[in-house]
Design an enzyme around this catalytic site. Sequence first.
Site, PDB file in Angstrom:
ATOM      1  CE  LYS A  89      48.572  68.989  56.633  1.00 18.75           C
ATOM      2  NZ  LYS A  89      49.723  68.182  57.123  1.00 18.75           N
ATOM      3  CD  GLU A 111      45.108  77.575  56.284  1.00 18.04           C
ATOM      4  OE1 GLU A 111      44.049  77.806  55.678  1.00 18.04           O
ATOM      5  OE2 GLU A 111      45.323  76.523  56.915  1.00 18.04           O
ATOM      6  CB  SER A 377      50.130  61.447  60.172  1.00 20.13           C
ATOM      7  OG  SER A 377      51.443  61.874  60.478  1.00 20.13           O
TER       8      SER A 377
HETATM    9  C1  LIG Z   1      50.215  68.287  58.449  1.00 15.60           C
HETATM   10  C2  LIG Z   1      50.715  67.025  58.993  1.00 15.60           C
HETATM   11  C3  LIG Z   1      50.606  66.725  60.373  1.00 15.60           C
HETATM   12  C4  LIG Z   1      50.072  67.691  61.388  1.00 15.60           C
HETATM   13  O1  LIG Z   1      48.758  68.075  61.214  1.00 15.60           O
HETATM   14  P1  LIG Z   1      47.561  67.528  62.119  1.00 15.60           P
HETATM   15  O2  LIG Z   1      46.418  68.375  61.763  1.00 15.60           O
HETATM   16  O3  LIG Z   1      47.978  67.670  63.540  1.00 15.60           O
HETATM   17  O4  LIG Z   1      47.377  66.097  61.763  1.00 15.60           O
HETATM   18  C5  LIG Z   1      51.037  65.483  60.816  1.00 15.60           C
HETATM   19  N1  LIG Z   1      51.572  64.587  59.959  1.00 15.60           N
HETATM   20  C6  LIG Z   1      51.716  64.839  58.638  1.00 15.60           C
HETATM   21  C7  LIG Z   1      52.325  63.796  57.764  1.00 15.60           C
HETATM   22  C8  LIG Z   1      51.296  66.066  58.115  1.00 15.60           C
HETATM   23  O5  LIG Z   1      51.443  66.309  56.803  1.00 15.60           O
END
Ligand SMILES: *Cc1c(COP(=O)(O)O)cnc(C)c1O
Length: 393
Positions: A89, A111, A377
Amino acid sequence: MTYNINDKGYYGEFGGAYIPEMLYPNVEELRQNYLKIMAEPSFKEEFDQLLKDYVGRPSPLYFAKRLSEKYNTKIYLKREDLNHTGAHKVNNTVGQILMAQRLGKTRIIAETGAGQHGVATATVCALMGIECIVYMGEIDIARQAPNVARMKMLGAVVRPALSGSRTLKDATNEAIRDWINNPVDTHYIIGSVVGPHPYPDMVARFQAIVSEEIQWQLKDKEGTTKPDYVIACVGGGSNAAGAFYHYLDDTDVKLIAVEAAGKGIHSGESAATSILGHEGIIHGSKTLLMQTNDGQITEPYSISAGLDYPGVGPMHAHLYKSGRAEFIAITDDEAMKAGLELSKLEGIIPAIESSHAFAIFDQKTFKPDDIVVINLSGRGDKDLQNYIDYFKL
Ligand SMILES: *Cc1c(COP(=O)(O)O)cnc(C)c1O
């Protein structure tokens, strides 16, 4: 044919900017300037420098040997979990804070649901010394105390949304109301590839660093820029958009988007947006969303707070509708099991969102010489209590 955005702000039939009249000047200012600003050499230089020295990029592309042996294919992990603040993010919030500065904005609003985007936003506001107000549902504030504390330590003001279900959608409404009332000095940092055009495209471009790095990292390791598969979990869709971005039109690279099936796709408690969704408008964008027959948005559910969004970004709606990406839905149980497996096989505890992507190996068989890249992610620190409760650790 391209799978990327067209000059009207649409991916196929999805996208656009369906916004109240009062919001038009703000969104239009951004639309007219974002590409110009991103193309400025000084912008690129500052963005790249911060990604390197502050976020810690490039994130490694790691060959997961034991996982590969177990599933008899070549698995690489893109380590977004190693970024500062623990997930992808921050790539977007670094980009947007620089954008806000170039637009002359002195106040940031955002938000947040689970608090991850709020923390990533509060982080870059602290970095730049800019006022930060994060709207968060009252219920979420109670559920996500550690992230609320983080935002406060970082100097942000967390404002509770007291209306409706007092969760993410209400926080979003409050943020939009704030933006309408403060059009001149305020930039609204949206946390995924959602919202009115140009947000989905702008956020995708900031996250595109992920696939830009995968290309040269894979070239180093395998002699090709193109994997056979890129796999990512999808909430709003930003980490997937980043991992897919430079491969969108390379149709020999197969894309797999993993959504949260919660307690089962048809259990009534899920967030499998593409599969269950119908065309509708949410947060200013025409996309697929979960709704009742009379168009009421359905409350989503997933064990992972980052995936329980009732819509999906317009890029992903198009990837689904066009068949360019395969969409797979993974239940809570399947994700938790895959998260535990990754921990034990590779010594990496993933965020529960990311665990969904790893459950793919129970659903799909790959060939021994397939190169499979999974976007990891985020890291699992924030989810430890969830793992503890689930596995009775
Ligand atoms: C917020 C988040 C997501 C989901 O958000 P996307 O916009 O779909 O990437 C996925 N993995 C992690 C670790 C997150 O913090």
